[in-house]
Scaffold this motif. Structure first.
Motif, PDB file in Angstrom:
ATOM      1  N   GLY A  81       0.792  -1.216   0.000  1.00 38.47           N
ATOM      2  CA  GLY A  81       0.000   0.000   0.000  1.00 38.47           C
ATOM      3  C   GLY A  81       0.824   1.266   0.000  1.00 38.47           C
ATOM      4  O   GLY A  81       0.395   2.292  -0.521  1.00 38.47           O
ATOM      5  N   GLY A 113      -4.876  -0.264   2.409  1.00 38.48           N
ATOM      6  CA  GLY A 113      -5.671  -1.059   3.332  1.00 38.48           C
ATOM      7  C   GLY A 113      -7.114  -1.206   2.907  1.00 38.48           C
ATOM      8  O   GLY A 113      -7.651  -2.309   2.867  1.00 38.48           O
ATOM      9  N   PHE A 114      -7.757  -0.091   2.562  1.00 40.74           N
ATOM     10  CA  PHE A 114      -9.174  -0.148   2.200  1.00 40.74           C
ATOM     11  C   PHE A 114      -9.381  -1.016   0.965  1.00 40.74           C
ATOM     12  O   PHE A 114     -10.223  -1.899   0.956  1.00 40.74           O
ATOM     13  N   GLU A 172     -12.106  -7.650  13.188  1.00 36.14           N
ATOM     14  CA  GLU A 172     -12.506  -6.239  13.152  1.00 36.14           C
ATOM     15  C   GLU A 172     -11.996  -5.513  14.388  1.00 36.14           C
ATOM     16  O   GLU A 172     -11.448  -4.407  14.307  1.00 36.14           O
ATOM     17  N   PHE A 194      -5.157   0.055  14.812  1.00 32.08           N
ATOM     18  CA  PHE A 194      -5.079   1.354  14.150  1.00 32.08           C
ATOM     19  C   PHE A 194      -4.970   2.481  15.172  1.00 32.08           C
ATOM     20  O   PHE A 194      -4.108   3.361  15.059  1.00 32.08           O
ATOM     21  N   LEU A 247       3.223   3.575   8.085  1.00 30.94           N
ATOM     22  CA  LEU A 247       2.196   3.443   7.050  1.00 30.94           C
ATOM     23  C   LEU A 247       1.857   1.987   6.713  1.00 30.94           C
ATOM     24  O   LEU A 247       0.677   1.654   6.637  1.00 30.94           O
ATOM     25  N   MET A 268      -0.222   0.541   9.533  1.00 30.61           N
ATOM     26  CA  MET A 268      -1.589   1.066   9.521  1.00 30.61           C
ATOM     27  C   MET A 268      -2.378   0.490   8.355  1.00 30.61           C
ATOM     28  O   MET A 268      -3.577   0.222   8.486  1.00 30.61           O
ATOM     29  N   ASN A 269      -1.693   0.252   7.221  1.00 30.72           N
ATOM     30  CA  ASN A 269      -2.367  -0.388   6.094  1.00 30.72           C
ATOM     31  C   ASN A 269      -2.881  -1.756   6.494  1.00 30.72           C
ATOM     32  O   ASN A 269      -4.003  -2.133   6.149  1.00 30.72           O
ATOM     33  N   VAL A 312      -5.935  -1.300   8.870  1.00 32.76           N
ATOM     34  CA  VAL A 312      -7.150  -0.907   8.146  1.00 32.76           C
ATOM     35  C   VAL A 312      -7.605  -2.029   7.225  1.00 32.76           C
ATOM     36  O   VAL A 312      -8.815  -2.259   7.066  1.00 32.76           O
ATOM     37  N   LYS A 349      -9.475  -4.486   9.226  1.00 34.94           N
ATOM     38  CA  LYS A 349     -10.759  -3.931   9.632  1.00 34.94           C
ATOM     39  C   LYS A 349     -11.753  -3.951   8.473  1.00 34.94           C
ATOM     40  O   LYS A 349     -12.898  -4.373   8.643  1.00 34.94           O
ATOM     41  N   VAL A 350     -11.289  -3.514   7.302  1.00 39.44           N
ATOM     42  CA  VAL A 350     -12.204  -3.455   6.158  1.00 39.44           C
ATOM     43  C   VAL A 350     -12.615  -4.847   5.724  1.00 39.44           C
ATOM     44  O   VAL A 350     -13.795  -5.096   5.424  1.00 39.44           O
ATOM     45  N   GLY A 395     -15.095  -6.044   8.276  1.00 42.32           N
ATOM     46  CA  GLY A 395     -16.350  -5.303   8.231  1.00 42.32           C
ATOM     47  C   GLY A 395     -17.186  -5.665   7.019  1.00 42.32           C
ATOM     48  O   GLY A 395     -18.336  -6.081   7.152  1.00 42.32           O
ATOM     49  N   LEU A 396     -16.593  -5.531   5.824  1.00 43.21           N
ATOM     50  CA  LEU A 396     -17.357  -5.839   4.611  1.00 43.21           C
ATOM     51  C   LEU A 396     -17.716  -7.313   4.563  1.00 43.21           C
ATOM     52  O   LEU A 396     -18.825  -7.685   4.142  1.00 43.21           O
TER      53      LEU A 396
END
Lengths: 149, 87
Positions: free
Chosen positions: A27, A34-35, A68, A75, A118, A121-122, A125, A128-129, A132-133
């Motif tokens: 990333g 991440g997203f 999650e 994060f 970075l 954190m990627n 996230v 998490k994404v 979540g999704l």
């Protein structure tokens, strides 16, 4: 779903997950992050829900929940690690340790071991994404008429 | 009446196209100081070759935290709505 769909899903699943992990991992060098990578891996969950039915993977709801939580907490903790400077200060950048390699200035392809906070954190996230999704897709699959029990 | 509507539609459409084409040339924003700052400094300040990632996780980390919160709220909302059927 039919045997064809299930077989193709079995073949495709590792590739999808691996591509998502690649997008998350690189990333800080290539487009994505991440997203986006998390969304790619969540699409693997959607593939499984479509091909095998949501009830087959219902027991993984707890796993997604834990992922999650881990992503969100990691994060925030990573953001707090830089509190000596500011919130979200990149305290690992250029220290020589993990992801702390000096960045070559100017236009260059970049090294994986750069970026400081970075990449971490990627990953947070991304977790998490994906969780979540993935759990949204799983819940909607559980709601829908599931003919593959 | 019908022709009046079509004429109004054409006028609005033409205005929008004209506004999009003539107000500002593509790729030439009004203020470029912040863009230049990010593009020139992201490597030394945020240690990232990817400027987008540097903005996302370093300069505007709060924004990403808010996005993560929005995602969490979405998951909680779906789980709340579907909690009776998806048991």
């Amino acid at each position: 779903m039919s045997v064809v769909v299930r077989t193709v899903t079995r073949l495709l699943l590792p590739a999808v997950v691996m591509f998502g992990a690649y997008v998350v991992m690189h990333g800080h060098l290539t487009p994505g992050g991440g997203f986006q990578g998390g969304a790619v891996i969540a699409s693997a969950v959607a593939l499984v829900v479509v091909a095998f039915g949501a009830r087959r993977i219902r027991r993984h709801k707890e796993t997604l929940s834990v992922l999650e939580d881990v992503g969100a907490l990691a994060f925030v903790v990573l953001a707090f690690l830089g509190i000596g400077g500011t919130f979200f200060y990149n305290s690992l950048a250029g220290t020589g340790g993990l992801f702390g390699q000096e960045v070559a200035m100017g236009a260059n392809p970049g090294a994986l071991n750069t970026g400081g906070m970075l990449p971490l954190m990627n990953w947070a996230v991304g977790l998490k994404v994906l969780a979540g999704l993935g759990s949204i897709v799983l819940l909607m699959g559980l709601l829908g008429g599931d003919d593959d029990r | 009446m019908r022709w009046l509507r079509i004429a109004a539609l054409l006028v609005v459409f033409g205005f929008l196209v004209g506004a999009a084409v003539w107000t500002r040339p593509f790729g030439a924003p009004q203020a470029m100081e912040m863009d230049e700052h990010f593009i020139e400094r992201s490597q030394e300040e945020a240690a990232a070759n990817n400027v987008v990632t540097a903005v996302l996780f370093d300069y505007r980390g709060f924004d990403t935290l808010g996005e993560a919160t929005v995602l969490f709220a979405a998951v909680v909302g779906v789980a709340l709505v579907l909690r009776r059927w998806a048991r």
